[in-house]
Design a protein around this motif. Structure first.
Motif, PDB file in Angstrom:
ATOM      1  N   LEU A 142       0.839  -1.195   0.000  1.00 56.00           N
ATOM      2  CA  LEU A 142       0.000   0.000   0.000  1.00 56.00           C
ATOM      3  C   LEU A 142       0.877   1.250   0.000  1.00 56.00           C
ATOM      4  N   HIS A 143       1.973   1.215   0.728  1.00 57.61           N
ATOM      5  CA  HIS A 143       2.869   2.382   0.773  1.00 57.61           C
ATOM      6  C   HIS A 143       3.454   2.685  -0.612  1.00 57.61           C
ATOM      7  N   GLN A 144       3.822   1.648  -1.374  1.00 56.75           N
ATOM      8  CA  GLN A 144       4.346   1.862  -2.727  1.00 56.75           C
ATOM      9  C   GLN A 144       3.289   2.533  -3.603  1.00 56.75           C
ATOM     10  N   LYS A 145       2.047   2.121  -3.477  1.00 57.89           N
ATOM     11  CA  LYS A 145       0.962   2.692  -4.268  1.00 57.89           C
ATOM     12  C   LYS A 145       0.707   4.156  -3.882  1.00 57.89           C
ATOM     13  N   ILE A 146       0.712   4.421  -2.581  1.00 59.17           N
ATOM     14  CA  ILE A 146       0.502   5.792  -2.110  1.00 59.17           C
ATOM     15  C   ILE A 146       1.650   6.691  -2.562  1.00 59.17           C
ATOM     16  N   LEU A 147       2.872   6.193  -2.479  1.00 56.21           N
ATOM     17  CA  LEU A 147       4.031   6.965  -2.941  1.00 56.21           C
ATOM     18  C   LEU A 147       3.903   7.296  -4.423  1.00 56.21           C
ATOM     19  N   PHE A 148       3.453   6.333  -5.215  1.00 56.94           N
ATOM     20  CA  PHE A 148       3.251   6.568  -6.648  1.00 56.94           C
ATOM     21  C   PHE A 148       2.235   7.695  -6.868  1.00 56.94           C
ATOM     22  N   ILE A 149       1.102   7.626  -6.179  1.00 52.72           N
ATOM     23  CA  ILE A 149       0.066   8.647  -6.337  1.00 52.72           C
ATOM     24  C   ILE A 149       0.599  10.007  -5.899  1.00 52.72           C
ATOM     25  N   PHE A 150       1.338  10.030  -4.792  1.00 58.82           N
ATOM     26  CA  PHE A 150       1.912  11.285  -4.313  1.00 58.82           C
ATOM     27  C   PHE A 150       2.817  11.899  -5.376  1.00 58.82           C
ATOM     28  N   LYS A 151       3.691  11.092  -5.953  1.00 55.90           N
ATOM     29  CA  LYS A 151       4.602  11.598  -6.986  1.00 55.90           C
ATOM     30  C   LYS A 151       3.840  12.077  -8.214  1.00 55.90           C
ATOM     31  N   LEU A 152       2.751  11.416  -8.539  1.00 55.43           N
ATOM     32  CA  LEU A 152       1.935  11.822  -9.673  1.00 55.43           C
ATOM     33  C   LEU A 152       1.321  13.200  -9.434  1.00 55.43           C
ATOM     34  N   TYR A 153       0.878  13.452  -8.221  1.00 51.79           N
ATOM     35  CA  TYR A 153       0.247  14.738  -7.881  1.00 51.79           C
ATOM     36  C   TYR A 153       1.273  15.841  -7.649  1.00 51.79           C
ATOM     37  N   ASP A 154       2.460  15.492  -7.199  1.00 54.87           N
ATOM     38  CA  ASP A 154       3.505  16.482  -6.896  1.00 54.87           C
ATOM     39  C   ASP A 154       4.166  16.924  -8.206  1.00 54.87           C
ATOM     40  N   THR A 155       3.456  17.748  -8.946  1.00 58.76           N
ATOM     41  CA  THR A 155       3.882  18.090 -10.309  1.00 58.76           C
ATOM     42  C   THR A 155       5.175  18.894 -10.373  1.00 58.76           C
ATOM     43  N   ASP A 156       5.493  19.645  -9.329  1.00 55.27           N
ATOM     44  CA  ASP A 156       6.737  20.416  -9.367  1.00 55.27           C
ATOM     45  C   ASP A 156       7.862  19.736  -8.585  1.00 55.27           C
TER      46      ASP A 156
END
Length: 175
Positions: free
Chosen positions: A92-106
């Motif tokens: 779950l942490h890997q998935k959340i990290l992926f989503i975070f990086k996707l949203y962190d556009t800058d």
């Protein structure tokens, strides 16, 4: 592993497997390597944006531009690490990290209201007005205990999504 015309050694496979936290089996890594080599049309050891856009399913993905920011210029090891979030064995942490990086556009380690609004805009297209998007996002943030002007860091994403039963339904076929 640097040149796609070379074959993977057992050491390379084990190194990639460890790098992706065992999200893929050794056989799956070999299959992914074959796919990587097919995508790397220039045989330069990494995949460009244009090469990713040659995948029809990727080209029509509403988040393709955000994903390209994360994908452009990946070597094989990074390619597998990127795909690991979609593995059924990903944590779950890997998935959340992926989503975070996707949203962190800058790429500043923070996700703002505008970052989330941009992703929601990409996902909803013309089905929602800008006002509806802002209202939905504001409500979601408030329900999670955050204000509209909050900047969320990874630990906030873990707090919000950690108990959500998050499932990333897209899985990458490797055979």
């Amino acid at each position: 592993m640097g040149n796609t015309s070379s074959m993977l050694t057992q050491y390379d496979i084990e190194e990639v497997q460890q790098h992706c936290q065992n999200a893929f089996t050794q056989q799956e890594i070999v299959s992914l390597y074959q796919r990587f080599c097919q995508l790397d049309r220039n045989n330069c050891g990494f995949i460009s944006s244009d090469e990713f856009l040659s995948i029809p399913e990727f080209a029509v993905n509403p988040l393709s531009q955000s994903l390209l920011r994360m994908l452009d210029g990946l070597n094989f090891k990074e390619f597998v690490a990127f795909l690991s979030a979609f593995s059924p064995r990903a944590t779950l942490h890997q998935k959340i990290l992926f989503i975070f990086k996707l949203y962190d556009t800058d790429c500043n380690g923070k996700v703002t209201f505008h970052d989330m609004l941009r992703a929601l805009r990409d996902l909803s297209g013309s089905f929602m007005s800008e006002q509806q998007r802002e209202e939905v996002l504001t409500q979601v943030l408030e329900e999670a205990g955050y204000a509209k002007d909050s900047s969320l860091v990874l630990s906030d994403f873990v707090k919000i999504l950690g108990n959500s039963g998050l499932k990333m339904e897209v899985e990458i076929p490797v055979d």
